[in-house]
Every structure is written in structure tokens, then in C-alpha cells.
Design an enzyme around this catalytic site. Structure first.
Site, PDB file in Angstrom:
ATOM      1  N   ASP A 187     -43.441 -23.948  12.307  1.00 39.67           N
ATOM      2  CA  ASP A 187     -43.072 -22.583  11.915  1.00 39.67           C
ATOM      3  C   ASP A 187     -43.493 -22.288  10.478  1.00 39.67           C
ATOM      4  O   ASP A 187     -43.712 -23.197   9.673  1.00 39.67           O
ATOM      5  CB  ASP A 187     -41.562 -22.389  12.026  1.00 39.67           C
ATOM      6  CG  ASP A 187     -41.080 -22.361  13.462  1.00 39.67           C
ATOM      7  OD1 ASP A 187     -41.912 -22.568  14.363  1.00 39.67           O
ATOM      8  OD2 ASP A 187     -39.869 -22.152  13.675  1.00 39.67           O
ATOM      9  N   HIS A 247     -42.044 -27.624  10.280  1.00 36.90           N
ATOM     10  CA  HIS A 247     -42.532 -26.503   9.468  1.00 36.90           C
ATOM     11  C   HIS A 247     -43.822 -26.896   8.753  1.00 36.90           C
ATOM     12  O   HIS A 247     -43.915 -27.989   8.191  1.00 36.90           O
ATOM     13  CB  HIS A 247     -41.482 -26.070   8.434  1.00 36.90           C
ATOM     14  CG  HIS A 247     -40.255 -25.467   9.039  1.00 36.90           C
ATOM     15  ND1 HIS A 247     -39.233 -26.235   9.545  1.00 36.90           N
ATOM     16  CD2 HIS A 247     -39.894 -24.171   9.238  1.00 36.90           C
ATOM     17  CE1 HIS A 247     -38.280 -25.451  10.029  1.00 36.90           C
ATOM     18  NE2 HIS A 247     -38.650 -24.185   9.852  1.00 36.90           N
TER      19      HIS A 247
END
Length: 766
Positions: A111, A264
Site C-alpha cells: 500500500d 507498505h
């Protein structure tokens, strides 16, 4: 001996100025200002505002908070089959469906990217290990780094949507949710030519902690064709807990249950995530897991499809606009720093120079032996009936011997008749067909009998000692011209106060600096004195520019003469009483100054007094009177931008600090000029109207000059507010009504008739 010095000591020159000596080469020019540049400026401002609004939306509504830990479950609307089901949710129908990853599969998801550093390192690690993953990208980051989006697709990875500004969809209204998703799709279409129906809402985690607001966002996304992808294993790498902790969280659990792992690749420093990949990939492979994308792990068709031609070009346009907004904001930031630095520089230099100028004058006390020789005062007049009587009477009230030459330049309001009807001694009226102010001044110079000339506008009245003070610097043989201290007489109302402040703070402080640096660019037409021989030597008053006073002053400097400022020589002049009249006056001033600067640009390469004008005077005018006003809109635009998207308290604080600096400068300037401080209460208001008007004048003047247009002379309307000074006490305020203190040749504060005889010739009386 230099040619200019020989001219000083030689004969005064011819009695008239040859027309050929005053006229430069002129091409075919258009009369009047162009109007198209206002359309261009409006279009530029509109485009700038649109770019900044979009940039402000994408960058400053961007939610920079890190993904939080899982929120506690507490929902009354999330169906039980969703909370207990798989992490991939299809909420398009009446009954939501979920899907879980197949046993033995791992879908790595990343992400908050793409990030120019960490996404690249993640991709390098995945490629070394032969692993494909799914990247849920933020739209603004995809638009900023389209090359990384293309690399993700080219290397076989899957793309998903993570909103446009990393917004918490559950906290947004429906229209904002749709906008966030739509703009992200356009960013993907523009960057890589694809779209995706996978959605990972920011701040989401596992399905069992989905709350009411989050479920409403999932339902809306489902209706718009998205599959929501949550997670089974949250590595919590956003906390940066350490490489081992991230690895343990991503590999937790026993057996071969399928998993979707949340990691991430953007949103902060992700070195721990990159390091953890090198550990968790071999560990999961050793346990028999196969790495795949989200759609493959749940057995769905590829949700990434080729974008249409329209979507691709719309996406490219969005990316270009965002990039232009980033570039514009960067440029505005640098311009803001430049404008701030220049403003601070002026705030430091000008008061310091004014203080040094005052000290030097105190030590010098006098220019030399008192100058007592008679003076010829030239008053060019065109339709000046409203104030010509006050002007002439104030000159006759001088305590220095003068002859007064009123040159009527084809007036249609009876100006010449009015002056002649006064029957005043030592006043001559010369009539000529209308030919412009420079021609009227040259006519007066040709008729003058004295070597020292004072040139006065017809809307100006002199203090009784102004002429005497004005000519004292001519005791120095190097001085060719002297600037006096012009003051606003009609200073009532806001506009009058603002102009009064500008005259005292802007013009007079600058003149002290120019005097100290020996680079005075302008002796104002309202109150200035000249050596007649010096004026004739440079060809008289030129008519090539609309600022004949600036043109003449620069010509004298280039000819080797020094131009000084005598602040004790005070004269009162009418200022425009309306915004339209002020615009016309300042437009002419500014445009004429630009013309004069261009005409005398050769001074930059010269030495001596001319070089001082070129490198000091013209440099100062270019920086502080052209470039700084052009940068002023940047300050205002950025201030509005900051109030809307940045910290309003900080912006207001900076504005108050800027205002305080200006106020301190104004107080010091008012003290130097011995003015009352009362009008300074209007200084804050001046920033909201007057300053914008002045920089718009500069912008229009620069556009007009670049377009090659030529302005007509724009005469200011007279209001009849001039009065004759009653005596020295009037120095602290506007003059008294016409006729006060003027009773005849021997009136108090007047002239000595026997001295005037020295300059009086046949036919001079009227």
C-alpha cells in the site's frame, strides 16, 4: 578635460533647443494600450488558480496519517458473513459475497506507493526472488511517478486502487468517495494505460473489524464495480517495529491456510519492510507456499484491463495538470522566497541609507557659499485654470529672487487669460499651440534669463523658502540638478492618505538612498531645479518618453552631472482623487520610466557618474520598481493558498510580521519628514487595495512595453485644492487658502523687488 566638463565651463549654448537634438528615431507604433493583454493575464490567473486548487486538493487534503492499528469491532450493519468471511468482498448485489485465498498461496500486497525509492527496492527484491505481488497505489503518487506504475505492470505485478489522496473513505461523503476512486483510475490509465477493479480502502485491516462507516464505503464501491480487498495478515510495518517483528507478523500461523499479507512500499521510510522481504520470502517458500497475485489467490479473472483511448488521454491530461501544479507551486515557492528576500533587503537598506544621509547632511550643513543669484521658474500649463493662480502666487511669495515664465500649451480653459488678468509683476505668459509638456518646457528654457532653472507643474504650490532651499546645492559646481520634496496636499480620505504615505515612505526614502549612492534617476516635475547650461548640453527636455523628468535626469547623470536631493525644499501637489485617475497617472509614470530605463541602458557599460546611474540606479529600479511589483501577486496568491490549504495561523503571523516591518519603516520616514503619524492608521488597509493597484499598473506597463504599444499623454484632472503657503509654519500641514500672506512685492515672506530687477527684461511684466 572631459567633453562634459568642458560643456560645464563653456557657454550656456543656444537660446533654443534644436528639435532634431530632442527627437530620437521613432518607428511606426500603435497608439493607446492593448486590451488583449488583460485577456491573456486573466487567462493566466485563471489557469494558475485552477492548477493551485487542484494541487492543493491533491497535496494538502492528502491524508498523511499512517495506517492505524485495527479498530475494535463495533458494527450493527456489517453482515455476519462478511465479518467471518474471506478478505475479498463483492458488495455489488443485495447479498454480499466474500472469497478467501486458496490454501498454500500467499498474496503479498503493498500500500501507499509508488515511492521513488522504496517501491523500486521492493520491485528489485521481488524480481530477485521470482515473486509477483499486488500494489494498491495512491492516485497522486501514481501521477507523480508514472514510470514506476509502468514498471509494476511490465514486471507482471497486479495493480489496485488505494484512493487518490489516501482518504479514509468511511469518513467521506459519497461524492468524495466516487471522486477518489475515479481520479485514481484516471491516474492508472494515464500512467500505464490500464484500469483496475481492486480496491484497498486506506486504514482497513481484517474483515472482522470492519465498522459501519467502513461498510458503507465498501457497499458504495461495490455498486461502482469494485472488489474490496482486505487482509488476513497485517505486518504492521507502518509502525516500523523492526525487521524481525515484521517478518514474524507476515509469516504467523500454522498449516497451509492461504493468506493476503499487508505491507507498505510508500508513506514513509520503508527500509525495514524491504529488509523483511529478504527474510520472509525464503521462509514462506520453505514452508511450501506459492506466491501469487490477489485475483489468482482467490480464483478470479484478472481485474486489470486495458484502458480505453478516452480514459488514457484523460488520465494523461490529469497527470500533466498535477505535474504542472507541482512545478507551479515549486516556482511560486522560489519566487516567494525571492520576493521576501528583496523586501527584507529593501527594508534594511533604505532606512540605513536614510539615516546615513541625514547624518551627512548635518555634518555638511551647507553646500558651499549661499546661492543668491536669481532663478527662472518655468511653469508649463495645459488647462490648469483650477490651480494656476495658487501656483504662481506661491512662487511670487518666495524669499528668493525669481522670474516666472508660464508657458500656456494651447489651453482651452482660459489658463493664460487667467494668469494675465492677475496683473502680477515678474510673471511672463508665453502662448503656444499645443505641443506637449516637453515642448512647453523647452520653450520656457529658451526664454529664461537665469542660469538656474526651477521647473514646476501647474498643480503645485511652493513653500516660501522652497526655491531658496532648492538652489543651494548648486554651490557645488558638480551638481547639475536638484530634486525637491513633493508632498500631497489633498490627503483627505483613504486614497489621499495612501498616496501621502507613498510619497513620504516610498519616494522620499528612495531619494535619500539615491542621493547617497549618487544615482538619482528622477527629479520630479513637481519640484526640481536644473542648470540651464547642463540641460541645453544634453539637448533639452526630450519627448521620446512619457516620463520626461526621468529621461532628463538620466541624461544629465550620463553627461557627468551629479543629481542630489534637498528634502527641505517642500512643495505641495495635487494627487489623483479617484482610483481611475490614479491608475492613469501611475500607468503613465511607470510606462515612461520603463521607456527611460531602456533608452539609457547604455549607462550600464559606462564609467563615472553614468556608471553609477546604470549599475546602481537602473539596477535598483529594475529590482524594486519592476521585478518586485511583478512578484507581489505571488505573495498574495500564496497567502490565499496558505489560508486555504496550509496553516492559516502561520500565514496570518507572517503577514503581520511583514506589516510590522512596513509600519516601522513608515514611522521612521514620517519622523524624517516631520510628518504627523496619524495617517499611518490606514497602512494595513493599503495592503488590500492600493498595493494591488500599483502592481497591476506595473504588470500592464510591462505588457504594453513588450507589445510595442505607445501610450498617449494622460493628463490628470485638477480639483482646485491648491493653496498658497502662509509662511514657515505651513511646513507641518497643507497650505492656507489662496491669497493668505501675499499682499504684494514687499509682503511678509515675499520677494525683494530690487533683486527681481536683475532678471526682469523688456516685456516681462503683464
Amino acid at each position: 578635460m572631459s567633453p562634459s566638463r568642458r560643456r560645464r565651463t563653456g557657454s550656456p549654448g543656444p537660446a533654443s533647443v534644436p528639435p532634431a537634438a530632442r527627437r530620437g528615431r521613432r518607428g511606426v507604433v500603435r497608439q493607446g494600450p492593448l486590451r488583449t493583454h488583460w485577456l491573456l493575464l486573466t487567462a493566466l490567473l485563471f489557469t494558475l488558480a485552477a492548477a493551485l486548487l487542484l494541487q492543493g486538493y491533491t497535496q494538502h487534503l492528502y491524508d498523511h496519517r499512517p495506517d492505524p492499528a485495527a479498530r475494535p469491532a463495533g458494527s450493527a450493519t456489517v453482515p455476519e458473513q462478511v465479518r467471518s468471511g474471506g478478505p475479498v468482498i463483492d458488495a455489488a448485489g443485495a447479498e454480499p459475497r466474500t472469497a478467501a485465498p486458496r490454501p498454500g498461496t500467499v498474496a503479498l500486497t503493498f500500500d501507499d506507493g509508488p515511492d521513488p525509492r522504496w517501491t523500486a527496492e521492493v520491485l528489485d527484491t521481488l524480481r530477485r526472488n521470482g515473486v509477483h505481488a499486488t500494489f494498491f497505489v495512491v492516485g497522486t503518487e501514481a501521477a507523480a511517478h508514472p514510470d514506476l506504475v509502468r514498471r509494476i505492470v511490465a514486471e507482471g505485478h497486479q495493480l489496485g486502487v488505494h484512493t487518490f489522496t489516501h482518504a479514509d473513505l468511511g469518513a467521506q461523503p459519497p461524492w468524495r468517495r466516487s471522486l477518489e476512486l475515479r481520479e485514481t483510475q484516471l491516474a492508472l490509465a494515464g500512467a500505464a494505460g490500464v484500469t483496475s477493479s481492486l480496491l484497498r480502502p486506506p486504514y482497513s485491516s481484517t474483515a472482522d473489524v470492519l465498522d459501519d462507516s467502513g461498510w458503507a464505503a465498501v457497499q458504495q464501491a461495490g455498486r461502482e464495480g469494485y472488489l474490496t480487498v482486505l487482509t488476513t495478515h497485517d505486518s504492521e510495518d507502518w509502525r516500523r517495529p523492526g525487521v524481525d517483528e515484521i517478518t514474524d507478523a507476515a509469516t504467523a500461523g500454522r498449516g497451509d491456510e492461504g493468506r493476503i499479507v499487508l505491507l507498505h512500499d510508500g508513506g514513509g521510510n520503508r527500509w525495514q519492510t524491504v529488509a523483511a522481504l529478504d527474510a520472509l520470502l525464503p521462509r514462506l517458500k520453505a514452508r511450501g507456499f506459492r506466491f501469487t497475485t490477489v485475483s489468482e489467490s482467490v480464483g478470479l479473472p484478472d481485474p486489470v484491463r486495458r484502458a480505453t483511448w478516452t480514459e488514457h488521454w484523460q488520465g494523461l491530461a490529469l497527470i500533466r495538470v498535477l505535474q504542472a501544479g507541482d512545478w507551479t507551486l515549486t516556482v511560486l515557492g522560489w519566487l516567494l522566497y525571492a520576493a521576501g528576500a528583496v523586501s527584507v533587503l529593501r527594508a534594511v537598506i533604505v532606512p540605513v541609507a536614510a539615516r546615513r544621509h541625514k547624518r551627512l547632511r548635518r555634518r555638511r550643513n551647507a553646500w558651499g557659499p549661499p546661492v543668491t543669484e536669481p532663478v527662472s521658474v518655468i511653469v508649463p500649463a495645459y488647462n490648469e485654470s483650477a490651480g494656476i493662480e495658487a501656483a504662481v502666487r506661491s512662487l511670487l511669495a518666495s524669499d528668493h529672487p525669481v522670474e516666472i515664465i508660464v508657458v500656456d500649451d494651447g489651453s482651452t480653459d482660459g489658463t493664460a487669460d487667467l494668469v494675465e488678468s492677475l496683473g502680477l509683476p515678474y510673471v511672463r505668459v508665453i502662448r503656444q499651440a499645443n505641443a506637449g509638456k516637453p515642448a512647453a518646457l523647452n520653450t520656457g528654457i529658451a526664454a529664461a534669463r537665469a542660469e538656474l532653472l526651477v521647473m514646476v507643474d501647474g498643480d503645485t504650490v511652493f513653500e516660501p523658502d522652497a526655491v531658496r532651499m532648492l538652489v543651494q546645492p548648486f554651490a557645488d559646481p558638480a551638481v547639475g540638478a536638484v530634486s525637491g520634496n513633493a508632498k500631497v496636499v489633498n490627503r483627505g480620505g483613504l486614497l489621499g492618505r495612501w498616496q501621502h504615505i507613498e510619497y513620504v515612505v516610498g519616494f522620499n526614502l528612495d531619494r535619500r538612498l539615491f542621493d547617497l549612492a549618487e544615482c538619482m534617476p528622477t527629479v520630479p516635475g513637481a519640484v526640481g531645479a536644473f542648470r540651464r547650461s547642463a540641460v541645453l548640453a544634453v539637448g533639452g527636455v526630450g519627448d521620446e518618453t512619457l516620463a520626461e523628468d526621468t529621461d532628463l535626469t538620466m541624461a544629465l547623470c550620463r553627461d557627468g552631472w551629479r543629481v542630489v536631493y534637498e528634502e527641505r525644499a517642500k512643495a505641495w501637489t495635487e494627487a489623483p482623487a479617484s482610483l481611475s485617475a490614479l491608475w492613469r497617472q501611475r500607468y503613465r509614470w511607470c510606462y515612461g520610466t520603463l521607456q527611460a530605463m531602456w533608452k539609457h541602458r547604455g549607462a550600464l557599460r559606462q564609467g563615472g557618474q553614468a556608471g553609477k546611474l546604470g549599475r546602481r540606479g537602473l539596477g535598483y529600479l529594475l529590482v524594486f520598481q519592476v521585478l518586485l511589483p511583478l512578484l507581489a501577486p505571488v505573495v498574495d496568491v500564496f497567502a490565499l493558498y496558505g489560508l486555504a490549504f496550509l496553516d492559516p495561523v502561520r500565514i496570518v503571523g507572517l503577514w503581520l510580521a511583514f506589516l510590522l516591518v512596513q509600519l516601522l519603516m513608515a514611522v521612521y520616514a514620517f519622523r524624517l519628514d516631520r510628518e504627523r503619524l496619524g495617517p499611518l492608521w490606514s497602512l494595513p488597509l493599503q495592503q488590500f487595495v492600493y498595493r494591488q493597484l500599483m502592481y497591476l499598473v506595473v504588470i500592464q506597463s510591462v505588457f504594453t512595453a513588450l507589445a510595442g504599444s505607445r501610450l498617449r499623454w494622460q493628463r490628470m484632472q485638477r480639483y482646485g485644492s491648491l493653496r498658497v503657503p502662509a509662511g514657515p509654519a505651513a511646513a507641518d500641514g497643507p497650505p492656507e487658502p489662496v491669497g493668505a500672506g501675499v499682499g504684494g512685492p514687499e509682503a511678509p515672506g515675499g520677494y525683494r523687488a530690487q533683486v527681481h530687477e536683475a532678471v526682469r527684461g523688456p516685456g516681462q511684466g503683464t
